[in-house]
Motif scaffolding. Structure first.
Motif, PDB file in Angstrom:
ATOM      1  N   ALA A   1      -6.037   3.759  -4.770  1.00  0.00           N
ATOM      2  CA  ALA A   1      -6.189   2.948  -4.078  1.00  0.00           C
ATOM      3  C   ALA A   1      -7.896   2.300  -4.636  1.00  0.00           C
ATOM      4  CB  ALA A   1      -7.258   4.472  -2.780  1.00  0.00           C
ATOM      5  N   SER A   2      -7.891   1.080  -4.070  1.00  0.00           N
ATOM      6  CA  SER A   2      -9.218   0.580  -4.648  1.00  0.00           C
ATOM      7  C   SER A   2     -10.426   0.667  -4.019  1.00  0.00           C
ATOM      8  CB  SER A   2      -9.257  -1.086  -4.443  1.00  0.00           C
ATOM      9  OG  SER A   2      -7.690  -1.414  -5.446  1.00  0.00           O
TER      10      SER A   2
ATOM     11  N   TRP B   1     -13.507  -0.107  -3.788  1.00  0.00           N
ATOM     12  CA  TRP B   1     -14.179  -1.656  -2.990  1.00  0.00           C
ATOM     13  C   TRP B   1     -13.569  -2.382  -1.205  1.00  0.00           C
ATOM     14  CZ3 TRP B   1     -11.534  -6.121  -1.831  1.00  0.00           C
ATOM     15  CH2 TRP B   1      -9.808  -5.652  -2.640  1.00  0.00           C
ATOM     16  N   LYS B   2     -11.826  -1.505  -1.380  1.00  0.00           N
ATOM     17  CA  LYS B   2     -11.414  -1.970   0.078  1.00  0.00           C
ATOM     18  C   LYS B   2     -12.134  -0.870   1.225  1.00  0.00           C
ATOM     19  CE  LYS B   2      -6.852  -2.434  -1.831  1.00  0.00           C
ATOM     20  NZ  LYS B   2      -5.018  -2.571  -1.768  1.00  0.00           N
TER      21      LYS B   2
ATOM     22  N   PHE C   1     -15.179  -3.854   2.248  1.00  0.00           N
ATOM     23  CA  PHE C   1     -14.435  -5.262   2.472  1.00  0.00           C
ATOM     24  C   PHE C   1     -13.958  -5.380   4.156  1.00  0.00           C
ATOM     25  CE2 PHE C   1     -11.210  -7.798   3.391  1.00  0.00           C
ATOM     26  CZ  PHE C   1     -11.737  -9.441   3.080  1.00  0.00           C
ATOM     27  N   LEU C   2     -12.981  -4.328   4.686  1.00  0.00           N
ATOM     28  CA  LEU C   2     -12.611  -4.065   5.832  1.00  0.00           C
ATOM     29  C   LEU C   2     -13.490  -3.524   7.241  1.00  0.00           C
ATOM     30  CD1 LEU C   2     -10.096  -1.706   4.827  1.00  0.00           C
ATOM     31  CD2 LEU C   2      -9.713  -4.167   5.622  1.00  0.00           C
TER      32      LEU C   2
ATOM     33  N   GLY D   1       0.751  -1.028   0.184  1.00  0.00           N
ATOM     34  CA  GLY D   1      -0.074  -0.073  -0.464  1.00  0.00           C
ATOM     35  C   GLY D   1       0.969   1.685   0.040  1.00  0.00           C
TER      36      GLY D   1
END
Length: 587
Positions: free
Chosen positions: A246-247, A249-250, A253-254, A161
């Motif tokens: 940065a994506s 969907w992350k 998801f977190l 990252g």
């Protein structure tokens, strides 16, 4: 004017007494050897001067021998004898690199000059001066330093990252300290740091840093030499396009993962709480049943005692057996404290090896240099001796489970110089730790000790009259070893030896322990406790009957072998003998 002169008289007398004692001590020693208190710093490839001087100042021209050596006396760096340098016994790596500086011989000062200093020259040195029967030494430390190359910094690529930046430097001694800083001078934590040592003893380092903050901009890598106090640095600019995108969907998801984790934790907590409540109810039911069975047994025993006219006779026999069996049953350290007096003493600095450091209150001892290995034994004695009675003391150990040490007692006047055996035949009764475990030192060799827990504190119990010396692990109150029927003569002194490592030995203050067992307040507490138990039995309306107890016909101490414990009770559990003797015989 007389009033102003009076205060100066005591101080003048004190100074005169100190000066007189110093002169008398110096006269008995004839001379002392001193070296610099601070380490000597040298640069690799340059030269180093190792000075030593004598006090009081005297000419060194006719000195019988001057010797500089490393960790062993035979490892000579330079030997001066018969008014010339001797090559015999000199280590090959110092041949043709060392010379003796004699410019200030008439002032009692001498030095060794080492040319073309190498990284392997760093370490401890000892200067040894000998004149007739007088031999004195001083310890010096040489630190060699090398400034290596300027750090090379480059961008490795995206990682975890962020952007990974690598810093490399070579040719440093000793191992350099690597620091990362941002454009504001704030320290950054490295993700990986690797050091390599080449054939010449020089260090190379490779350090990685992951930068996740796009606003950092510049990062600086600096390598610092701790001996010279100098550093070399190199900066690197990180362009913003190097940072990964940065994506979207992350974050979702977190959040989902966190919610599921909280649900699992809550469910687990509820299940554990229900299981604990069920177990608690079962335990209470079991305790109630046990109390019911115990009361029934007490009732039956009380009824049977009504038909026995020998109750008080058996009570007296049990009491006599209790008082006579404490020596035969070693039990635990706390049990023996009732029959031993605490022995208070301090360490004797005059008996300590020069490498040992005695604390200001003389209650602890450590080694000044845990890496030094000389042909000597680093030991010290207690200042008070034992010649009769029963006494005990405790010794706290710091880092004792990773070092080599010995403690116990020794006879007055034993030989503590050179190579000697710490066995009873030589006047030593000791236990300790070596590289292969814990041992007791006996005449036939070494007896291995079986321990449950590494001792953080060791209790020493000395019964001079009976010739008994016992050692206990005060961490779990277990018995370590006993010397029975030892042959004592004269005075016994507490003995401490620090073989290797950074172990520290601290004499534990036994004032509170003594008051807890022998003080009037302790006796009052035991008396109140016995009255409380007696009142509870009377309230129940039950009469306690003593179960049969047969006294062993063997003599006191029979069947006790060194390194064994008669009572097979787990530490922390009260022995059956103590349970009947304390709670039943003496209500």
């Amino acid at each position: 004017m007389e009033d102003r002169c009076k205060p100066s008289l005591p101080s003048g007398v004190s100074c005169l007494l100190v000066l007189t004692q110093l002169l008398s001590w110096v006269t008995s020693k004839e001379f002392l050897v001193f070296g610099p208190s601070d380490p000597i710093v040298a640069v690799r490839g340059g030269e180093a001067i190792l000075p030593c001087s004598v006090f009081p100042a005297m000419s060194l021209e006719d000195m019988e021998e001057l010797r500089w050596f490393r960790t062993r006396f035979s490892e000579a760096v330079l030997v001066y004898r018969d008014q010339e340098e001797q090559k015999e016994g000199q280590m090959p790596e110092y041949s043709w690199r060392t010379t003796l500086v004699k410019d200030q011989f008439h002032q009692g000062k001498a030095a060794v000059r080492i040319q073309n200093v190498q990284a392997s020259d760093s370490g401890i040195y000892v200067c040894h001066f000998k004149q007739g029967h007088v031999q004195e030494e001083a310890i010096l430390e040489l630190k060699v330093a090398v400034m290596g190359s300027v750090p090379e910094v480059h961008i490795k690529g995206p990682e975890d990252g962020g952007v990974c930046v690598v810093c490399m430097a070579s040719g440093w001694y000793p191992k350099p300290q690597v620091h990362w800083r941002d454009s504001r001078g704030q320290n950054l934590s490295a993700s990986l740091e690797i050091h390599h040592e080449d054939a010449e003893g020089l260090f190379s380092t490779e350090t990685s840093l992951v930068v996740r903050d796009r606003s950092v901009g510049n990062v600086t890598c600096s390598t610092f030499n701790p001996i010279l106090g100098q550093e070399k640095a190199m900066a690197m600019f990180i362009p913003e396009p190097f940072f990964p995108q940065a994506s979207p969907w992350k974050p979702a998801f977190l959040v989902t993962l966190t919610t599921m984790g909280l649900l699992l934790l809550g469910t687990s907590y509820l299940l554990r709480r229900e299981r604990f409540a069920r177990r608690e109810v079962q335990q209470k039911l079991g305790n109630l049943q046990s109390e019911k069975d115990e009361l029934q047994k007490i009732k039956e025993d009380s009824l049977s005692s009504l038909f026995s006219g020998a109750l008080w006779k058996e009570h007296g026999q049990r009491k006599a057996t209790y008082n006579a069996a404490w020596r035969k049953a070693q039990l635990y350290a706390d049990w023996r404290k009732e029959h031993f007096q605490p022995w208070t003493f301090t360490l004797d600095p005059d008996s300590a090896h020069p490498i040992l450091a005695i604390s200001q209150n003389r209650m602890s001892v450590t080694r000044k240099d845990s890496t030094m290995c000389l042909d000597d034994l680093f030991c010290v004695l207690g200042i008070k001796s034992i010649s009769s009675g029963r006494y005990y003391w405790e010794v706290k150990l710091r880092h004792g489970d990773s070092s080599k040490w010995t403690l116990g007692v020794c006879r007055e006047g034993v030989d503590r110089k050179g190579c000697f055996s710490e066995c009873p035949d030589k006047g030593f009764w000791t236990v300790g730790r070596s590289s292969s475990g814990y041992w007791a030192y006996i005449d036939s060799g070494m007896a291995s000790l079986s321990i449950r827990e590494a001792p953080q504190s060791v209790g020493v119990f000395v019964d001079y009259t009976e010739g008994d010396i016992s050692f206990y692990n005060m961490s779990d109150m277990s018995h370590l070893f006993s010397f029975h029927e030892a042959s004592f003569s004269g005075n016994l002194f507490p003995y401490f030896r620090l073989k290797s490592g950074n172990v520290s030995m601290i004499i534990n203050s036994l004032t509170c322990v003594s008051e807890g067992w022998e003080g009037e307040e302790g006796r009052r507490r035991r008396k109140r406790s016995r009255k409380g138990r007696k009142g509870k039995r009377a309230k129940r309306g039950k009469k306690l009957v003593l179960p049969p107890l047969k006294e062993s016909p063997s003599a006191a101490g029979e069947g006790l072998v060194p390194g064994s414990c008669v009572v097979d009770s787990v530490p922390g559990e009260e022995s059956p003998f103590l349970q009947h003797a304390r709670d039943t015989l003496f209500p």
